[in-house]
Design an enzyme around this catalytic site. Structure first.
Site: not given
Ligand code: YXS
Length: 259
Positions: A64, A108, A138
């Site tokens: 998400h 998500g 969730y």
């Molecule tokens: O800093 P900039 O502007 O370059 O942006 C970064 C991140 O902020 C962005 N980005 C996201 N923006 C919004 N929502 C996201 N889910 C998201 N994930 C990433 O993308 C740019 C590059 O990310 P960066 O620098 O972290 O890349 P990386 O290659 O070092 O790491 C990749 C990840 C996926 C490991 C890392 O981006 C990460 O941990 N992302 C968040 C994963 C996460 O927690 N997703 C859950 C979102 S909430 C959701 O899905 C549900 C509500 S729930 O939680 O209930 O399941």
């Protein structure tokens, strides 16, 4: 700029998530484009759909878009949420949908992958459920979905720990149908899709719908439904929910107080 690319070749439709800068975060814009692609392929000649990221992706989808999670006090995964909407569309699609997974699947996006009918991963594929890391409750349909696919104990471990499940373990647990070397994945996936496309689309459509209806046959009493909603509200009304989102956006570890 399109975040979704759509292809159709030999009755096989392909939906490519193509927003690497945002790690294919499922923003409302990306979801709208995905819903449109699904509709076009379902109305066209496609008999099978493959959902994938761009080749060589380190992240299949980061889940998400955290920037679009509502402020505290509002349900972060309501029925009309774009992510929840696309999950229902994939599950209800009359076409078999194959998730071809390279790289990490987060939050998500795990539900998006599991909403597909067949999951094929490369050895780099990993599955990480993040609600507890972000402070999100969730939702009932998602939790039931995970319980049905991986069983209660594995679902608890994934939700409580927010630790990544490797491709190897996910295959052992029956979450991934196959783990295939990255170089072979495209050939393997499209051969499987081609074999499915040769079979009766009506039979497949009816069997897919029967499986969905039977898997979702969980009568809930009004009391149980209201209790579930009340539990979820405790979380999304909490300071921890706001802290989880603010910590992510502030690029710092969250400090949860349990309230
Ligand atoms: O800093 P900039 O502007 O370059 O942006 C970064 C991140 O902020 C962005 N980005 C996201 N923006 C919004 N929502 C996201 N889910 C998201 N994930 C990433 O993308 C740019 C590059 O990310 P960066 O620098 O972290 O890349 P990386 O290659 O070092 O790491 C990749 C990840 C996926 C490991 C890392 O981006 C990460 O941990 N992302 C968040 C994963 C996460 O927690 N997703 C859950 C979102 S909430 C959701 O899905 C549900 C509500 S729930 O939680 O209930 O399941």
């Amino acid at each position: 700029m399109s975040m979704i690319l759509t292809r159709l070749h030999d009755d096989i439709g392909t939906i490519i998530m193509d927003n690497p800068e945002r790690r294919n975060a499922l923003s409302s814009k990306m979801v709208d484009e995905m819903l449109h692609a699904l509709e076009v392929l379902e109305k066209g000649k496609a008999r099978v759909i493959v959902i994938r990221a761009h080749a060589g992706a380190k992240v299949w989808s980061a889940g998400h878009d955290v920037n679009e999670l509502p402020i505290a006090g509002r349900d972060p995964l309501a029925y009309s949420d774009p992510l929840v909407t696309v999950l229902r569309s994939i599950q209800a699609s009359p076409l078999p949908v194959i998730a071809m997974i390279e790289g990490g699947v987060w939050g998500g996006a795990c539900d998006l992958a599991l909403s597909c009918d067949i999951l094929i991963g490369s050895p780099t594929a990993s599955i990480t459920m993040t609600p507890a890391k972000i402070g999100v409750p969730y939702n009932a349909s998602g939790i039931l979905h995970f319980m049905g696919i991986m069983g209660v104990n594995i679902a608890k471990e994934m939700f409580f720990s927010a630790q990544s499940l490797t491709a190897e373990r996910a295959e052992k647990l029956g979450i991934l149908n196959h783990v295939v070397p990255a170089d072979d994945m495209e050939k393997f996936t499209y051969e499987l899709a081609g074999n499915i496309a040769k079979n009766s689309p009506l039979s497949i459509k009816v069997i897919k719908e029967q499986i969905r209806l039977l898997a979702n046959a969980h009568p809930l009493s009004p009391h149980t439904f209201e209790r579930v909603q009340g539990l979820r509200r405790l979380v999304y009304d909490s300071n921890d929910y706001a802290e989880g989102i603010n910590a992510f956006l502030g690029k710092r570890p969250a400090v949860f107080q349990g309230e």
